[in-house]
Design an enzyme around this catalytic site. Sequence first.
Site, PDB file in Angstrom:
ATOM      1  N   ASP A 197      -3.554   2.647  16.250  1.00 30.14           N
ATOM      2  CA  ASP A 197      -4.458   3.624  16.771  1.00 30.14           C
ATOM      3  C   ASP A 197      -5.277   3.192  17.752  1.00 30.14           C
ATOM      4  OD1 ASP A 197      -2.992   5.800  15.330  1.00 30.14           O
ATOM      5  OD2 ASP A 197      -4.441   6.334  14.017  1.00 30.14           O
TER       6      ASP A 197
ATOM      7  N   SER B 103       0.153   2.931   1.526  1.00 28.42           N
ATOM      8  CA  SER B 103      -1.130   3.067   1.115  1.00 28.42           C
ATOM      9  C   SER B 103      -2.002   2.324   2.004  1.00 28.42           C
ATOM     10  CB  SER B 103      -1.279   2.896  -0.370  1.00 28.42           C
ATOM     11  OG  SER B 103      -2.621   3.269  -0.893  1.00 28.42           O
TER      12      SER B 103
ATOM     13  N   LYS C 109       2.357   7.032   2.115  1.00 30.63           N
ATOM     14  CA  LYS C 109       1.300   7.206   1.137  1.00 30.63           C
ATOM     15  C   LYS C 109       0.094   7.375   1.662  1.00 30.63           C
ATOM     16  CE  LYS C 109       0.050   6.051  -3.508  1.00 30.63           C
ATOM     17  NZ  LYS C 109      -1.418   6.210  -3.248  1.00 30.63           N
TER      18      LYS C 109
END
Length: 553
Positions: free
Chosen positions: A302, A291, A316
């Site tokens: 990223d 999460s 998740k």
Amino acid sequence: MNRTGILKCCAAAAIAGAALLFTFGKRDDFGLGRTMEIAVNMMRELSLYFVDEVDPDKLLEGAAQGMVSHLDPYTEYLSEAEMSDFDVMTTGKYGGVGSLIRKKGDYVIFAQPYKDSPADKAGLRIGDKILAIDGEDAKGFTTEEVSKRMRGAPGTTFRITVERLLGGRHETLTLRRERIAIPGVPYAGWAAEGIGYIQHSDFTEGCYDDMRSAIDRLRREGDLRGLVLDYRGNGGGILQEAVKILSMFVPKGTEVVTTKGRTEGKSFRTSSEPILPDLPLAVLVNGNTASAAEIVAGALQDLDRAVVIGQRSFGKGLVQTTRPLGYNAYLKLTTAKYYIPSGRCIQAVDYSRAQEGSVREVPDSLIREYATRGGRKVYDGGGIMPDVRMEPEYSSRFAVTLYLMGFIEDFGDRYMQTRPDKRVDSRTFALTDADYEEFVRFMADKEVPYESETRRALEALRKAAENDRYGAIADEVEALEGQLRDDTQTNLETYRNEIVEMIENDIVLRHHYAAGVIEHNLADDPEIRRAVAILDNPEEYARIVTSQDTQRK
């Protein structure tokens, strides 16, 4: 069942149905209205005519569980009683004395008083036995019963009678309940010279402040050349806390996550100038990183802002929202999905798991390629794939069995009783050979319900051979079973290193709290050592964050 219970049960369903009909009325959803009427009628008929008395709360909970059972693992009904636990999970705060407890024999004992908590300030220590609470004999109490009596509104008091582990004397204390805040950052220190280390355990309310304070302290203490952020085992929490934490490392205004659902989408950007815009970062993840923790790890990956080390994370990427249902009950439901800067969703393609903390094998056709800000290849399909993959370390079932049965903690009690004045250094403490031999003698009369995987496999093979009437094979299997040594005393030697580590951690915990245990394990953690090596090598660090693609699966 009394009339009030029936009315409460049916009224709750009727109100929910009316609300849904009002919400979706523009869709002319006849099907929804029909099913709600059937549900209300069914609950009423069961309440009135079932042969045995029916508890309306259990009836409602069963119906609610049935409604969400085919959705996802995270959508669930929360009763009034369950909401208190949910509040603790999201805020990290509750009213009490601040200690874990465990059952030992007929009594409950203190298992881990938190540092500076009311229990700690009162001098309570691991192993102290709870004899009575407010004059009521606590013999036979479960941990749930004790916990219920110790929790309450901050500022209120209660009396507790304990038997001290050290010395055995009985004392009656008056404890004042306080607002207990479970820290989101249980430890911050140094993994090596110039390399800071922060363990971040959850994303409860205020964890950004804990993280900011930890970083500020490290910067005051020394020259911070690199930082290891440990998110292993972090199950996530509040999204906004994740965004604020990312704001410390990436430029103001950077989009770090977006949410997309049926009704709306939202973009989250950092809103403050970073305090560490260029500091080399290493992020540790494993199969139980989930999460909000995956958002931080994935966004830093990223944005080519950190090297991610460990195992593929849990996967998740779903947003949960709580909606009131009346009578202090709530529905926690999934309303959107998370997308990190590359555009990939971290949610696993398959909600189910092959085993805890691991994503099932994802077909190649379902995995899509994305690019980081600098053009490195990353992939979706479930969780965050680390830049540097490392094999996970597992504890043997035998060692875990010893721990779960309380033998490690029981020996820790004995160790403390026989060495009340011993001083323990959290970083250098080590169990001696004589100490371990003492543990082996301690275990001599203990029964451990353990069967090795090898013995299980041989037993299955023996039964199969008997069923197939392969007598010769059955005889050979029996001979192998006779040679197999997996009794308790043999296993105490086979798994000695793991057991020693557990005992050391238990003893360090008693002297230096949870932070001391983390510090004790820093030097021997292979993933931390790998992170330090990369942060100490600027060329290798730069190569990974500028040109190394992650593995596809």
